[in-house]
Write a protein that holds these residues in place. Structure first.
Motif, PDB file in Angstrom:
ATOM      1  N   PRO A 112      -2.686  93.370 -30.872  1.00 53.10           N
ATOM      2  CA  PRO A 112      -1.634  93.512 -30.691  1.00 53.10           C
ATOM      3  C   PRO A 112      -0.432  92.946 -30.481  1.00 53.10           C
ATOM      4  O   PRO A 112       0.630  92.577 -31.207  1.00 53.10           O
ATOM      5  N   ALA A 113      -0.061  92.055 -29.594  1.00 55.58           N
ATOM      6  CA  ALA A 113       0.525  90.909 -29.177  1.00 55.58           C
ATOM      7  C   ALA A 113       0.662  89.893 -30.203  1.00 55.58           C
ATOM      8  O   ALA A 113       2.057  89.609 -30.348  1.00 55.58           O
ATOM      9  N   GLN A 114      -0.544  89.226 -30.321  1.00 59.68           N
ATOM     10  CA  GLN A 114      -0.869  88.638 -31.527  1.00 59.68           C
ATOM     11  C   GLN A 114       0.300  88.848 -32.717  1.00 59.68           C
ATOM     12  O   GLN A 114       0.841  87.680 -33.923  1.00 59.68           O
ATOM     13  N   PHE A 115      -0.336  89.952 -33.765  1.00 62.01           N
ATOM     14  CA  PHE A 115       0.469  90.969 -34.596  1.00 62.01           C
ATOM     15  C   PHE A 115       1.611  90.650 -34.300  1.00 62.01           C
ATOM     16  O   PHE A 115       2.589  90.002 -35.125  1.00 62.01           O
ATOM     17  N   GLY A 116       2.319  90.969 -33.383  1.00 61.20           N
ATOM     18  CA  GLY A 116       4.385  90.735 -33.147  1.00 61.20           C
ATOM     19  C   GLY A 116       4.980  89.686 -32.572  1.00 61.20           C
ATOM     20  O   GLY A 116       5.352  89.680 -33.907  1.00 61.20           O
ATOM     21  N   GLY A 117       3.630  88.191 -33.026  1.00 61.17           N
ATOM     22  CA  GLY A 117       4.444  86.659 -32.900  1.00 61.17           C
ATOM     23  C   GLY A 117       4.162  86.652 -34.311  1.00 61.17           C
ATOM     24  O   GLY A 117       5.328  85.933 -34.772  1.00 61.17           O
ATOM     25  N   SER A 118       3.271  87.427 -34.737  1.00 60.36           N
ATOM     26  CA  SER A 118       3.093  86.393 -36.239  1.00 60.36           C
ATOM     27  C   SER A 118       4.386  87.498 -37.063  1.00 60.36           C
ATOM     28  O   SER A 118       4.986  86.915 -37.663  1.00 60.36           O
ATOM     29  N   PHE A 119       4.509  88.494 -36.291  1.00 64.78           N
ATOM     30  CA  PHE A 119       5.861  89.236 -37.417  1.00 64.78           C
ATOM     31  C   PHE A 119       6.812  88.767 -37.294  1.00 64.78           C
ATOM     32  O   PHE A 119       7.456  87.940 -38.232  1.00 64.78           O
TER      33      PHE A 119
END
Length: 394
Positions: free
Chosen positions: A246-253
């Motif tokens: 979820p945290a990596q997703f936030g960075g990609s977003f």
């Protein structure tokens, strides 16, 4: 109270516009978690997004005329209060059905922000400066979708999915207090007949007979629908298929949202000099290039983070150029019913986006192809809408 064109009021207006994206983007990393927590499927969980947009779309038709009749300040205070109560209900629910209903009411409140804020900008800055102010507001507003998934991912990992809605409840309380304290009335031309059914229908008919207005409205709707296609499908693609945390997703977003921020910044700097129509033509062309690139990579079976983030970044860059200029082009010619014009644009924008979200929810949502196809199609629609309906008049 501060002057209506002061920096303090502009910051508050930006926060009000951020109600929508913050309400969707903050809890995106928790969507796969909700499937497990409520023992349901992806399509049902995605209804919490699509129903939010449906409520947002319906209430758009209310806030504009209400703010034209009674003023911008009462419409804002009432909407924020609804949002606060509904956000608390989202945080406290124990079943997916109640969450879906609470999200609908949360949308009814959140909608006051962008509809009334756009009308306030038209009240204070007039037609010529509105595009520039809206562009800078859009650039600042990207902090919400950029930081939202990152913060939401951390909150979900540390405290669980409910913490996202508790944060939204606190944000609503803060904005309610700020609006009460700082926001004066900007509608100097209140229309006592704005809510009469006959007058409403006549005004809507006037807008819909304006080919330029319809073209700008569709351009806005298609650009936003591409953004929502990514919002709706990204967590299932990036977390479910590419296995990001979820945290990596936030960075990609956030990396994707940077494209929108850059486009909005350029719109703010160049719109007055180059003109809205030229900026929109450029923006729709850039978005279409990104959409077609994404579809091509997905059809070619390229399953990589860069193959998703890169094309969507390009689409977002074009959307940042397009949206503030198309919105100003739609609302600007109608100072006496700026709220109504803003409402109608927002209603169509959210309705089209909600339909895109429902369609994605019933596709193979963890594959990039449906999401990229939706982005490519709406990019093509936006380019055609402006070319066929607006350009011949300019």
């Amino acid at each position: 109270m501060p002057r209506p064109d002061s920096l303090t009021v502009r910051v508050l207006l930006t926060a009000l516009v951020a109600f929508g994206p913050l309400s969707t983007d903050l809890y995106l990393p928790s969507l796969p978690t909700l499937v497990t927590v409520f023992d349901t499927d992806i399509a049902t969980v995605q209804l919490t997004l699509s129903v939010f947009l449906a409520g947002f779309a319906v209430s758009q038709l209310v806030y504009g005329p209400v703010s034209d009749r009674f003023g911008r300040r009462p419409a804002l205070l009432g909407g924020i209060l609804i949002y606060l109560v509904a956000s608390a209900a989202c945080a406290l629910t124990d079943d997916i059905e109640t969450l879906i209903v609470a999200r609908f009411f949360q949308a009814l409140g959140a909608c006051c922000g962008p509809v009334v804020a756009r009308a306030v900008v038209r009240d204070v800055f007039g037609r010529d400066r509105a595009a520039t102010v809206l562009a800078y507001m859009a650039m600042a507003m990207t902090l919400a979708p950029a930081a939202g998934p990152i913060l939401g991912g951390v909150l979900t990992e540390w405290f669980g999915w409910r913490s996202n809605f508790l944060l939204l409840t606190g944000f609503a309380a803060l904005i309610l207090a700020a609006t009460w304290t700082l926001m004066g009335e900007t509608n100097a031309n209140r229309d006592e007949t704005a809510l009469q059914p006959g007058r409403l229908l006549a005004n809507y008919a006037l807008l819909l007979r304006d080919r330029g207005f319809v073209g700008q409205m569709l351009t806005v709707a298609f650009a936003y629908s591409g953004i929502f296609a990514f919002i709706s499908g990204s967590s299932f693609v990036l977390i479910g298929r590419l296995h990001l945390t979820p945290a990596q997703f936030g960075g990609s977003f956030a990396a994707v949202v940077l494209g929108y921020a850059v486009g909005s910044f350029l719109a703010g700097r160049l719109s007055v000099r180059l003109g809205g129509p030229r900026m929109i033509r450029t923006g729709t062309a850039v978005s279409l290039a990104g959409g077609l690139l994404g579809v091509g990579l997905a059809l070619g079976g390229v399953l990589h983070l860069a193959a998703v983030v890169g094309p969507v970044f390009l689409f977002m860059l074009g959307a940042g150029l397009t949206l503030p200029n198309a919105m100003a082009g739609a609302v600007g010619p109608y100072p006496m019913m700026a709220g109504l014009a803003s409402s109608l644009v927002g209603f169509v924008q959210m309705t089209v986006a909600a339909l895109i979200g429902v369609a994605l929810g019933h596709s193979h949502a963890d594959s990039p192809l449906p999401m990229m196809t939706a982005i490519g199609l709406v990019a093509l629609g936006g380019a055609l809408a402006h070319r066929l309906l607006v350009t011949p008049r300019t």
